[in-house]
Design a protein around this motif. Structure first.
Motif, mmCIF file in Angstrom:
data_model
loop_
_atom_site.group_PDB
_atom_site.id
_atom_site.type_symbol
_atom_site.label_atom_id
_atom_site.label_comp_id
_atom_site.label_asym_id
_atom_site.label_seq_id
_atom_site.Cartn_x
_atom_site.Cartn_y
_atom_site.Cartn_z
ATOM 1 N N LEU A 435 0.810 -1.219 0.000
ATOM 2 C CA LEU A 435 0.000 0.000 0.000
ATOM 3 C C LEU A 435 0.847 1.274 0.000
ATOM 4 N N ALA A 436 2.152 1.145 -0.156
ATOM 5 C CA ALA A 436 2.987 2.344 -0.239
ATOM 6 C C ALA A 436 2.586 3.155 -1.474
ATOM 7 N N PRO A 437 2.604 4.483 -1.397
ATOM 8 C CA PRO A 437 3.075 5.333 -0.291
ATOM 9 C C PRO A 437 1.968 5.768 0.664
ATOM 10 N N ILE A 438 0.805 5.083 0.631
ATOM 11 C CA ILE A 438 -0.277 5.436 1.556
ATOM 12 C C ILE A 438 0.024 4.872 2.932
ATOM 13 N N LYS A 447 2.559 12.737 -5.451
ATOM 14 C CA LYS A 447 2.399 13.509 -6.690
ATOM 15 C C LYS A 447 1.939 12.650 -7.866
ATOM 16 N N ASP A 448 1.932 11.317 -7.703
ATOM 17 C CA ASP A 448 1.457 10.443 -8.773
ATOM 18 C C ASP A 448 0.621 9.306 -8.208
ATOM 19 N N VAL A 449 -0.187 9.612 -7.193
ATOM 20 C CA VAL A 449 -1.027 8.588 -6.560
ATOM 21 C C VAL A 449 -2.499 8.875 -6.800
ATOM 22 N N PHE A 450 -3.032 9.932 -6.198
ATOM 23 C CA PHE A 450 -4.443 10.265 -6.350
ATOM 24 C C PHE A 450 -4.705 11.205 -7.529
ATOM 25 N N TYR A 451 -3.660 11.729 -8.096
ATOM 26 C CA TYR A 451 -3.781 12.573 -9.284
ATOM 27 C C TYR A 451 -2.465 12.465 -10.051
ATOM 28 N N ARG A 452 -2.523 12.774 -11.318
ATOM 29 C CA ARG A 452 -1.296 12.765 -12.120
ATOM 30 C C ARG A 452 -0.662 14.146 -12.057
ATOM 31 N N GLY A 453 0.492 14.221 -11.422
ATOM 32 C CA GLY A 453 1.160 15.499 -11.252
ATOM 33 C C GLY A 453 1.764 16.022 -12.541
ATOM 34 N N ASP A 454 2.430 17.131 -12.436
ATOM 35 C CA ASP A 454 3.091 17.728 -13.589
ATOM 36 C C ASP A 454 4.140 16.764 -14.138
ATOM 37 N N HIS A 463 12.282 8.157 -7.416
ATOM 38 C CA HIS A 463 11.326 7.321 -6.699
ATOM 39 C C HIS A 463 12.087 6.458 -5.699
ATOM 40 N N LYS A 464 11.651 6.482 -4.437
ATOM 41 C CA LYS A 464 12.247 5.662 -3.415
ATOM 42 C C LYS A 464 11.164 4.805 -2.772
ATOM 43 N N TYR A 465 11.498 3.562 -2.527
ATOM 44 C CA TYR A 465 10.518 2.608 -1.994
ATOM 45 C C TYR A 465 10.907 2.227 -0.571
#
Length: 471
Positions: A435-438, A447-454, A463-465
């Motif tokens: 469930l990362a990054p939640i 910035k790329d989870v609930f919306y597509r950022g710039d 990106h870091k996990y």
């Protein structure tokens, strides 16, 4: 010895030839005729060897080296003393060059596999992006990926899996972006995979998912090379198996299934698509259970006239619970039928399916009309998640919440939903929380989870996990 290793197969060709001028050497070529390009053998091996007329052209002390590196014109050659290596090469379409009196063999590349041309992907489509899909040939797939990522940092690690029959496998990643802990976990799991043969990538996917089995896909599957390239840029790892037109991408996160490729090619929907997809997934899973729970326990939430017509005085033969179960099973059966029958029989199957699940069943008082609408909505929203394999998890969860809603009501469904979130938070994809990054909460990755950022910021941001010791 080689003939015995190949069980005297009928398609083994043995072509004798003489090499040299006055001092002739007796040689022989061995290859499996159905796997090689005969023109390549004639032009790159036979013709150069037969053109040797002067013994001075040969290094008699190192004859095999002289033949391999000065005369044979194959793009790839190697010299070996191993019978096992020679047999492994010949079953892969290579040609063996043997000379009497010498204990080494030249193995020359002459393979010609039968393959389909690169075509448009039929299972995954993107309205604004590339249309080509991966094929069954590993070399073709690597070529497609390199056409998208033209960088020296693109690393391809090759492995062979299988004791009885060896299958080529490639681990692909970007050296300066890959998550090193995830990469080590992928290597470890593939190294411990011990099977006799591999016909498809499913056994590899099971190894990547680990010992803890779950209904959720811990490996993301795609046949779009641009999706593979995007995943590599994000630090993920792609595993490709020869013979499978799909790439297995890890780590696989739940939020990854809510991002569609076409979002990155169009301007519209960058603020709404993700929310719609999240909402649709929960609708697909929860709606049948909510409907039955309301019908059984909460019909007083609605006006008496409406509740009487749709809930309390339903005149159908079956109860709401069994109506939903039968409808869901019939629709699932139609999906299985569409993949198992001949293409020219799909029209017949669609006609029969329409007769079974339609207003005819409603008029016969077998199915309540509202039940038909609810199942139809759940089925349509589920189709949004076929790509990658998330739809199968939704099918199982739908029955789980349907049972909870039927026997215990909405309160039990709420408790079940909380337990589901806790369960998903404990899942790991090659060591990365599902469930990362939640969960764990990492707002810098939103910035790329609930919306597509710039797009510029997405491209330039690393990106870091997160990792932990739980697996």
């Amino acid at each position: 010895m080689i003939k015995e290793k190949l069980n005297n197969t009928a398609d083994l060709s043995i072509r004798p030839l003489q090499i040299g001028g006055a001092q002739k050497y007796e040689g022989v070529l061995l290859y499996i005729e159905n796997l090689v390009d005969s023109q390549v053998i004639r032009d790159n091996i036979i013709s150069p060897l037969l053109r040797i007329r002067n013994s001075s052209e040969l290094d008699h002390q190192n004859l095999m080296n002289s033949l391999a590196y000065h005369h044979i014109q194959s793009p790839s050659v190697e010299i070996s003393q191993s019978i096992e290596m020679a047999v492994n090469g010949i079953v892969r379409g290579k040609t063996l060059v043997m000379v009497g009196g010498f204990d080494r063999i030249v193995i020359a590349e002459t393979t010609q596999w039968q393959q389909r041309s690169v075509e448009q992907s039929s299972r995954q489509r993107s309205p604004g992006g590339p249309m080509i899909g991966l094929s069954e040939q590993l070399k073709v797939n690597l070529n497609l990926i390199r056409s998208f990522i033209q960088s020296p940092n693109l690393v391809v690690e090759s492995k062979q899996i299988g004791r009885f029959s060896k299958t080529d496998l490639s681990i692909v990643y970007l050296k300066h972006k890959v998550d090193q802990k995830a990469l080590e976990e992928v290597r470890t799991r593939l190294d411990t995979l011990d099977v006799e043969y591999v016909l498809e990538s499913r056994v590899v996917e099971d190894a990547l998912e680990g010992r803890k089995k779950t209904i959720f896909p811990l490996v993301f599957l795609t046949e779009m090379p641009d999706v593979v390239a995007a995943a590599l840029y994000e630090g993920r790892i792609a595993v490709l198996v020869n013979g499978t037109p799909m790439a297995s991408i890890v780590p696989s996160l739940f939020v990854q299934y809510m991002a569609q490729p076409n979002e990155y090619y169009t301007k519209s929907g960058k603020l709404t698509n993700r929310f719609i997809l999240f909402f649709c997934y929960f609708i697909s899973v929860l709606l049948p259970g909510i409907y039955v729970a309301v019908a059984y326990f909460h019909e007083n939430w609605f006006p008496a006239k409406f509740a009487k017509k749709y809930f309390t005085h339903s005149d159908t033969i079956l109860s709401f619970f069994f109506e939903m179960c039968i409808l869901l099973l019939i629709l699932y059966l139609l999906i299985l039928v569409s993949f198992r029958i001949q293409t020219d029989m799909i029209i017949v199957a669609s006609l029969v399916g329409t007769m079974v699940v339609s207003t005819t069943a409603v008029d016969a008082k077998l199915i309540h009309p509202l039940s038909l609408i609810i199942v139809g909505i759940a089925f349509l929203t589920n189709l949004l998640f076929v790509t990658g394999g998330m739809a199968n998890a939704a099918f199982t969860l739908r029955f789980f919440f349907l049972i909870l809603g039927s026997f215990f009501g909405l309160t039990a469904m709420g408790i079940g939903f909380i337990l589901l979130i806790i369960y998903m938070s404990r899942l790991r994809s090659v060591g990365v929380p599902y469930l990362a990054p939640i969960i764990p909460f990492r707002p810098q990755e939103f910035k790329d989870v609930f919306y597509r950022g710039d797009l510029k910021k997405l491209i330039n941001s690393p990106h870091k996990y997160p990792h932990d010791d739980k697996e």
